[in-house]
Motif scaffolding. Sequence first.
Motif: not given
Length: 255
Positions: A48-52
Amino acid sequence: MNLESAIKFHSPKSPNYTATTPATASEVLTGTDVMAAMGMAQSRAEMGYSAFLGKMGLSKHDSVRAITLLTQHALQTCDRVAALRKLGIDSKPAVMQVLATYAYLDYCRSAASVKSCECCSGVGFIDADVFTMKSPLAGGIKRNVREVVRVRCKSCEGRGVVSASCNDCSGRGRALDRKQTETQGVPVMGDCKRCSGRGYERIPSTEAHRATCNVTEGISLDTWKKSIKPFYDSLITKLEIEEAWANRSLAKVTS
């Protein structure tokens, strides 16, 4: 602190590296605290952090990392779908990567997104046939001459790209409800029916299907619509869930 407020720390405009605005009072979080919080949030919710970060255009590496993690998730869960379970050992990873890539692109889409113009293939100009009346230099009978000239593309007005925003609501997500307006006699706004209130048009799932056809011929359009498209939609939902989890993790660490 949430993910949106953390964006400024990835590209600070001044050496004042703190979590709050400048003030006379002492800061609650120092730069070291913020860096540690981001690291902890990323370790807890890496996808989720990388996607954001990739969606915000802060890091190409994070975009690739998010697609890689989503591909791994797809490989772990794809056997629940019979059509995907029957794929060969060589083609299955490639198909999962295609689905993960298109799911990530759809996840990153917004009203501000642009896409290449299909009419001119992103060039901004198209070739057009033009007929003009010309006559020989020494005189004589005029005749129609066919020429091929480059003209500006009308679809993108020469820009080469077109906006992904909804045409009905212009990216706002809300449009005039004509039926309610006629009934009540005053303008009534509601969620745009064309984009379901998103403000932008999603990537057609048939584009993902065409991409999978370049990898394998074992997925027909009927099979895609019946069984594989729900799995493809679940990958998009997975990214949204992971982003929400990353947001909660960062908020919990910095609370």
